[in-house]
Write a protein that holds these residues in place. Structure first.
Motif, mmCIF file in Angstrom:
data_model
loop_
_atom_site.group_PDB
_atom_site.id
_atom_site.type_symbol
_atom_site.label_atom_id
_atom_site.label_comp_id
_atom_site.label_asym_id
_atom_site.label_seq_id
_atom_site.Cartn_x
_atom_site.Cartn_y
_atom_site.Cartn_z
ATOM 1 N N ARG A 3 0.827 -1.199 0.000
ATOM 2 C CA ARG A 3 0.000 0.000 0.000
ATOM 3 C C ARG A 3 0.868 1.257 0.000
ATOM 4 N NH1 ARG A 3 -3.201 3.409 3.483
ATOM 5 N NH2 ARG A 3 -5.444 3.263 3.005
ATOM 6 N N TRP A 452 -6.169 0.867 -3.383
ATOM 7 C CA TRP A 452 -5.393 -0.292 -2.938
ATOM 8 C C TRP A 452 -6.250 -1.182 -2.037
ATOM 9 C CZ3 TRP A 452 -0.671 -2.344 -4.098
ATOM 10 C CH2 TRP A 452 -0.263 -3.403 -3.268
ATOM 11 N N ASP A 453 -6.902 -0.549 -1.072
ATOM 12 C CA ASP A 453 -7.727 -1.303 -0.132
ATOM 13 C C ASP A 453 -8.874 -2.024 -0.823
ATOM 14 O OD1 ASP A 453 -6.078 -0.400 1.891
ATOM 15 O OD2 ASP A 453 -7.420 1.202 2.536
#
Length: 459
Positions: A3, A452-453
């Motif tokens: 991340r 990203w999450d």
């Protein structure tokens, strides 16, 4: 493949000057949707700037015509990575309001990005070119950090008519419901509550404009010769308006008032700041619906505004009774209001109060929408922003203003999460529009973390 790597790539994109270069090119293209001859420029922006950007993401993209005659084109794109992965629809708009070049201060102009300290001036820098540039770049840097993968399915819809009411957007969503199906809308437009507070908003108040007109006779008549004998339309109109909204801004028409504010909305608004910025006007604490906080009055309630009043010649008044008077008004309303019945509610109310001579003309109704702040996708997005930023973002169940969120919330049935990358004093729609550079850099980090999450495995 971390991340922090994706966020670092997004920061490098900003720090290298590449973000500024992209925005500079895009601001230089005068994509005014109000110009009936401007469809070529709108299509040119999609072809030259956004098609290459989404194709770099590995998406299949095309430009499609508007289902409404005379409406501007749309860009549609899709990148599919696999079944069982979440699908996000990302929205933006390529058009801007008129440049209004003659009213920008010396040294600034709408179609050239001018940097003065932290402020980057140019039409569209804040609304919406800067915002969709941030989101597309964040996606690209997440894919780079993940070795070419996003970890989710992506769909993109960009329109070219948001500034003129989004003609054809809802029809496009209806026609292509299966093609645009997703789990979540993520979009960026409008301002944060404050420059230093990341914000999520989940819908918008609706809006309906209406005109009240009192036309009693042709021409004006001498006030000395006829005063006391002729009904004055301006006086009638002022009295009629006073039955709609009182002298402290409280709506008096039962049919134009909203239902009670839901508990989840009240909780979300409990710590929401309103105003207080250096360029913000002072709030009138005794204005509007009594018993509500400023945030509740702005976000959770309806307002009825008189936008303009006219009778006679306001600039050169003469001693004559005017023949007509007109008021242009606006109702901003929340979910649960019977906006479709606004015209009839006004008509019945005015008749009941002795004003049958006041004509009511209702314009286009833009729907109100609101995702529940307790919805799981909202909690997920807030947690992602907090992880990147280090503090809890503000959560607004809906904007005070109006955006075309109904196309996504109602036509497509999506949970809608908006993360704005501007701030209240950005001069959106006005001369000297600008983007705050530190806010843009922070937004790139937040969106890289969010995307990203979204691609991380979930239970």
């Amino acid at each position: 493949m971390t991340r922090s790597t994706a966020i670092r790539h997004a920061c490098d994109y900003f720090d290298s000057g590449a973000f500024r270069a992209d925005l500079e090119r895009r601001v230089a293209m005068p994509t005014e949707s109000q110009d009936p001859e401007g469809h070529g420029r709108l299509r040119g922006y999609l072809e030259a700037e956004l098609l290459p950007a989404v194709e770099r993401l590995g998406a299949t993209a095309r430009i499609v015509d508007n289902p409404v005659p005379g409406g501007g084109p749309f860009l549609l794109a899709e990148r599919r990575e696999g079944d069982g992965l979440p699908t996000v629809l990302m929205y933006g708009h390529a058009d801007v309001v008129p440049g209004d070049a003659e009213h920008w201060r010396p040294g600034l102009e709408p179609w050239r990005l001018v940097v003065e300290g932290d402020r980057w001036y140019g039409r569209g820098a804040a609304d919406n070119k800067g915002q969709h540039t941030i989101n597309l770049a964040a996606l690209e840097h997440v894919a780079r950090a993940r070795g070419g993968r996003l970890g989710f399915n992506l769909k993109v819809l960009v329109e070219t008519g948001e500034e003129i009411g989004s003609p054809g957007l809802r029809a496009l969503c209806a026609e292509r419901r299966a093609e645009l199906a997703a789990d979540l809308l993520i979009a960026s437009d409008g301002p944060r509550v404050r420059a230093d507070r990341p914000t999520l908003f989940l819908g918008s108040r609706g809006g309906v404009n209406f005109t009240l007109r009192v036309a009693l006779r042709e021409g004006a008549h001498h006030s000395g010769n006829w005063g006391g004998l002729l009904r004055n339309p301006a006086t009638v109109l002022a009295a009629a308006l006073a039955t709609l909204v009182d002298g402290r801004g409280r709506i008096l028409v039962p049919g134009l008032r909203p239902p009670e504010i839901p508990p989840s909305v009240r909780r979300a608004l409990a710590d929401l700041p309103v105003g207080g910025g250096a360029d913000d006007p002072d709030i009138d604490e005794d204005w509007g619906e009594p018993g509500l906080t400023p945030a509740e009055r702005l976000i959770g309630w309806n307002t009825l505004e008189v936008l303009s009043l006219s009778a006679g010649n306001p600039d050169v008044p003469v001693g004559a009774i005017p023949g007509t008077a007109t008021a242009h008004c606006q109702l901003r309303f929340v979910v649960g209001t019977d906006a479709a019945g606004a015209g009839q509610a006004l008509r019945d109310h005015l008749d009941a109060h002795g004003f049958p001579m006041v004509a009511v003309e209702v314009g286009r109704v833009m729907a109100a929408t609101r995702t529940d702040p307790d919805e799981p996708w909202v909690r997920w997005a807030a947690e992602s922003v907090e992880r990147t930023w280090g503090g809890r973002p503000a959560i607004m169940p809906n904007l005070g203003g109006t955006i075309p969120n109904d196309a996504f919330a109602e036509e497509l049935g999506l949970c809608t999460v908006w993360l704005p990358h501007s701030y209240p004093a950005c001069a959106q729609h006005a001369p000297d529009e600008h983007l705050l550079a530190p806010l843009a850099r922070e937004a790139l980090q937040i969106m890289a973390g969010l995307f990203w999450d979204l691609g991380e495995p979930r239970d």
